[in-house]
Design a protein around this motif. Structure first.
Motif, PDB file in Angstrom:
ATOM      1  N   MET A   1       1.906 -35.251  33.110  1.00 21.87           N
ATOM      2  CA  MET A   1       1.540 -36.531  32.502  1.00 21.87           C
ATOM      3  C   MET A   1       0.832 -36.247  31.174  1.00 21.87           C
ATOM      4  N   CYS A   2       1.315 -36.829  30.125  1.00 18.39           N
ATOM      5  CA  CYS A   2       0.771 -36.591  28.797  1.00 18.39           C
ATOM      6  C   CYS A   2      -0.496 -37.402  28.615  1.00 18.39           C
ATOM      7  N   GLY A   3      -1.439 -36.805  27.934  1.00 21.94           N
ATOM      8  CA  GLY A   3      -2.682 -37.493  27.655  1.00 21.94           C
ATOM      9  C   GLY A   3      -2.579 -38.328  26.397  1.00 21.94           C
ATOM     10  N   ALA A   4      -3.669 -38.954  26.031  1.00 27.06           N
ATOM     11  CA  ALA A   4      -3.704 -39.788  24.829  1.00 27.06           C
ATOM     12  C   ALA A   4      -3.612 -38.900  23.597  1.00 27.06           C
ATOM     13  N   PRO A   5      -2.996 -39.388  22.503  1.00 22.43           N
ATOM     14  CA  PRO A   5      -2.893 -38.591  21.279  1.00 22.43           C
ATOM     15  C   PRO A   5      -4.274 -38.331  20.708  1.00 22.43           C
ATOM     16  N   PRO A   6      -4.441 -37.211  20.029  1.00 20.01           N
ATOM     17  CA  PRO A   6      -5.752 -36.901  19.455  1.00 20.01           C
ATOM     18  C   PRO A   6      -6.131 -37.909  18.379  1.00 20.01           C
ATOM     19  N   ARG A   7      -7.419 -38.097  18.272  1.00 23.19           N
ATOM     20  CA  ARG A   7      -7.909 -39.039  17.273  1.00 23.19           C
ATOM     21  C   ARG A   7      -7.709 -38.466  15.874  1.00 23.19           C
ATOM     22  N   ALA A   8      -7.352 -39.340  14.944  1.00 18.94           N
ATOM     23  CA  ALA A   8      -7.139 -38.902  13.576  1.00 18.94           C
ATOM     24  C   ALA A   8      -8.465 -38.581  12.924  1.00 18.94           C
ATOM     25  N   PRO A   9      -8.551 -37.535  12.145  1.00 18.22           N
ATOM     26  CA  PRO A   9      -9.797 -37.220  11.432  1.00 18.22           C
ATOM     27  C   PRO A   9     -10.128 -38.310  10.428  1.00 18.22           C
ATOM     28  N   ARG A  10     -11.415 -38.456  10.165  1.00 24.66           N
ATOM     29  CA  ARG A  10     -11.864 -39.478   9.233  1.00 24.66           C
ATOM     30  C   ARG A  10     -12.929 -38.913   8.331  1.00 24.66           C
ATOM     31  N   CYS A  11     -13.192 -39.635   7.237  1.00 29.84           N
ATOM     32  CA  CYS A  11     -14.223 -39.231   6.296  1.00 29.84           C
ATOM     33  C   CYS A  11     -15.604 -39.576   6.877  1.00 29.84           C
ATOM     34  N   THR A  12     -16.568 -38.699   6.662  1.00 27.44           N
ATOM     35  CA  THR A  12     -17.909 -38.879   7.221  1.00 27.44           C
ATOM     36  C   THR A  12     -18.907 -39.434   6.211  1.00 27.44           C
ATOM     37  N   ALA A  13     -18.420 -39.850   5.045  1.00 26.80           N
ATOM     38  CA  ALA A  13     -19.341 -40.406   4.044  1.00 26.80           C
ATOM     39  C   ALA A  13     -19.925 -41.725   4.529  1.00 26.80           C
ATOM     40  N   ALA A  14     -21.154 -42.026   4.098  1.00 24.69           N
ATOM     41  CA  ALA A  14     -21.815 -43.248   4.549  1.00 24.69           C
ATOM     42  C   ALA A  14     -21.196 -44.487   3.924  1.00 24.69           C
ATOM     43  N   GLY A  15     -20.641 -44.381   2.761  1.00 27.87           N
ATOM     44  CA  GLY A  15     -20.043 -45.523   2.090  1.00 27.87           C
ATOM     45  C   GLY A  15     -19.159 -45.059   0.947  1.00 27.87           C
ATOM     46  N   ALA A  16     -18.778 -45.987   0.061  1.00 28.98           N
ATOM     47  CA  ALA A  16     -17.900 -45.670  -1.068  1.00 28.98           C
ATOM     48  C   ALA A  16     -18.148 -46.666  -2.182  1.00 28.98           C
ATOM     49  N   PRO A  17     -17.942 -46.254  -3.444  1.00 29.93           N
ATOM     50  CA  PRO A  17     -18.098 -47.195  -4.565  1.00 29.93           C
ATOM     51  C   PRO A  17     -16.863 -48.059  -4.727  1.00 29.93           C
ATOM     52  N   CYS A  18     -17.068 -49.279  -5.151  1.00 32.03           N
ATOM     53  CA  CYS A  18     -15.948 -50.192  -5.384  1.00 32.03           C
ATOM     54  C   CYS A  18     -15.209 -49.757  -6.640  1.00 32.03           C
ATOM     55  N   PRO A  19     -13.886 -49.631  -6.609  1.00 32.94           N
ATOM     56  CA  PRO A  19     -13.148 -49.233  -7.824  1.00 32.94           C
ATOM     57  C   PRO A  19     -13.122 -50.306  -8.892  1.00 32.94           C
ATOM     58  N   GLY A  20     -13.473 -51.568  -8.535  1.00 33.31           N
ATOM     59  CA  GLY A  20     -13.452 -52.638  -9.512  1.00 33.31           C
ATOM     60  C   GLY A  20     -14.736 -52.751 -10.308  1.00 33.31           C
ATOM     61  N   CYS A  21     -15.888 -52.792  -9.615  1.00 33.39           N
ATOM     62  CA  CYS A  21     -17.179 -52.972 -10.286  1.00 33.39           C
ATOM     63  C   CYS A  21     -18.081 -51.765 -10.168  1.00 33.39           C
ATOM     64  N   GLY A  22     -17.755 -50.815  -9.297  1.00 29.25           N
ATOM     65  CA  GLY A  22     -18.568 -49.625  -9.130  1.00 29.25           C
ATOM     66  C   GLY A  22     -19.738 -49.792  -8.196  1.00 29.25           C
ATOM     67  N   ALA A  23     -19.907 -50.968  -7.565  1.00 29.15           N
ATOM     68  CA  ALA A  23     -21.030 -51.192  -6.659  1.00 29.15           C
ATOM     69  C   ALA A  23     -20.833 -50.421  -5.355  1.00 29.15           C
ATOM     70  N   TRP A  24     -21.920 -49.848  -4.852  1.00 27.63           N
ATOM     71  CA  TRP A  24     -21.848 -49.078  -3.612  1.00 27.63           C
ATOM     72  C   TRP A  24     -21.838 -50.026  -2.427  1.00 27.63           C
ATOM     73  N   SER A  25     -20.994 -49.691  -1.438  1.00 23.38           N
ATOM     74  CA  SER A  25     -20.896 -50.520  -0.238  1.00 23.38           C
ATOM     75  C   SER A  25     -20.764 -49.628   0.977  1.00 23.38           C
ATOM     76  N   ALA A  26     -21.489 -50.013   2.044  1.00 25.20           N
ATOM     77  CA  ALA A  26     -21.402 -49.313   3.326  1.00 25.20           C
ATOM     78  C   ALA A  26     -20.977 -50.245   4.444  1.00 25.20           C
ATOM     79  N   ARG A  27     -20.584 -51.467   4.090  1.00 28.15           N
ATOM     80  CA  ARG A  27     -20.167 -52.445   5.086  1.00 28.15           C
ATOM     81  C   ARG A  27     -18.678 -52.282   5.362  1.00 28.15           C
ATOM     82  N   VAL A  28     -18.360 -51.857   6.574  1.00 29.17           N
ATOM     83  CA  VAL A  28     -16.981 -51.571   6.943  1.00 29.17           C
ATOM     84  C   VAL A  28     -16.283 -52.858   7.347  1.00 29.17           C
ATOM     85  N   HIS A  29     -15.129 -53.099   6.706  1.00 26.92           N
ATOM     86  CA  HIS A  29     -14.334 -54.275   7.048  1.00 26.92           C
ATOM     87  C   HIS A  29     -13.302 -53.959   8.115  1.00 26.92           C
TER      88      HIS A  29
END
Length: 330
Positions: A1-29
């Protein structure tokens, strides 16, 4: 019986800058999985499974409500390939262009079309080309006889520097004015290049290119030898037992600065005599044209030979004969 597929790796950064205005955001949509292609390994295609997050921009004045994080050096916006694979394909395109580059990429495990290779090459930033010290200026044709431009070459490295859309003196002067480090301008004898170089780079020395010098020298030597070929015959020692050859009257009467083709002159005389004999026999121009066989002159040529009292040679041009004159063959 096959198990669940491994979880995909993700970035560990706390947030990212907006490419439009450059404002920092950590609110995940939200988040989703991307599959960018990476550099092949062992001749096999490699595809990454990467989970990226979508953040909400906190700036109310920004036109972007959400944006996706990008991993520096790995992914780009709307990119289906990693930065490493894009750099590799661009290097292949620079070396082999589109069609050959696509064939090589398919061999080592990165199937891609020739249009994609050319698109990656076109997206590269323009390289910083240092201002040349010795500049070569010449013209090129996008449609010969109608549309011409100006090509600028670094004479020391023998590499093209720039292409101008026309061959006007103002365009060349404006290009030279932005590069004051040019010391020598190597050009042909075109007046618009001379004027543009004098206005745009008055400090530079204008010289003729090597090909023009050799070409002008060969033409001058050819004209001089053609004008004094009778003097050269005196320098040739006569072989004992060999009768002295009579000079060709066509050469003595010829004032052309260029050598005359004896074969063409003999053929012209023969055609002239044949046409006059057929005219005396009562043949029409069309009948004469059919009977001449392999020569097949047109009707205008037959009419010209018929009306001429002496065989006419082809027009020649030169400083002694004027722009275009007809030379007679006795």
């Amino acid at each position: 019986m096959c198990g669940a597929p491994p979880r995909a790796p993700r970035c560990t950064a706390a947030g990212a800058p907006c490419p439009g205005c450059g404002a920092w955001s950590a609110r995940v949509h939200g988040s989703y999985v991307r599959f960018p292609a990476d550099v092949p390994s062992g001749g096999r295609s490699v595809v990454l499974r990467l989970r990226v997050r979508r953040f909400t921009c906190r700036n109310a004045e920004c036109g972007r409500r959400t944006f996706v994080e990008q991993i520096p050096g790995l992914t780009r916006r709307h990119g289906q390939r990693t930065e490493r694979l894009c750099s590799t394909l661009a290097a292949i395109g620079l070396a082999l262009a589109g069609r050959a580059g696509a064939r090589l990429a398919n061999i080592f495990g990165a199937p891609v079309s020739r249009s994609t290779v050319l698109r990656l090459v076109d997206a590269l930033p323009e390289p910083e080309v240092p201002a040349p010290r010795v500049l070569g200026v010449d013209e090129y044709a996008t449609r010969k006889g109608r549309y011409y431009g100006t090509v600028l070459v670094d004479v020391e490295t023998r590499r093209p520097v720039d292409l101008l859309p026309d061959r006007e003196s103002s365009s060349l002067a404006a290009w030279l004015a932005q590069r004051p480090g040019i010391e020598v301008v190597c050009r042909d004898r075109a007046p618009f290049f001379a004027e543009g170089a004098a206005v745009g780079a008055p400090q530079a020395v204008q010289v003729a290119d090597r090909w023009r010098l050799w070409h002008n020298l060969s033409e001058a030597a050819e004209r001089s030898i053609a004008q004094h070929r009778q003097c050269l015959r005196v320098l040739v020692p006569e072989t004992p037992g060999t009768p002295e050859t009579e000079s060709d009257p066509a050469e003595e009467s010829s004032g052309s600065p260029r050598p005359t083709s004896h074969r063409f002159a003999d053929r012209t005389r023969t055609m002239h005599v044949t046409i006059h004999d057929l005219v005396k026999a009562g043949h029409s121009r069309r009948a004469i044209q059919r009977q001449l066989g392999n020569d097949k002159p047109n009707r205008q040529t037959v009419r010209g030979r018929r009306q001429a009292g002496r065989p006419l040679h082809r027009p020649v041009a030169g400083p002694d004969l004027g722009p275009r004159q007809v030379q007679d063959i006795p």
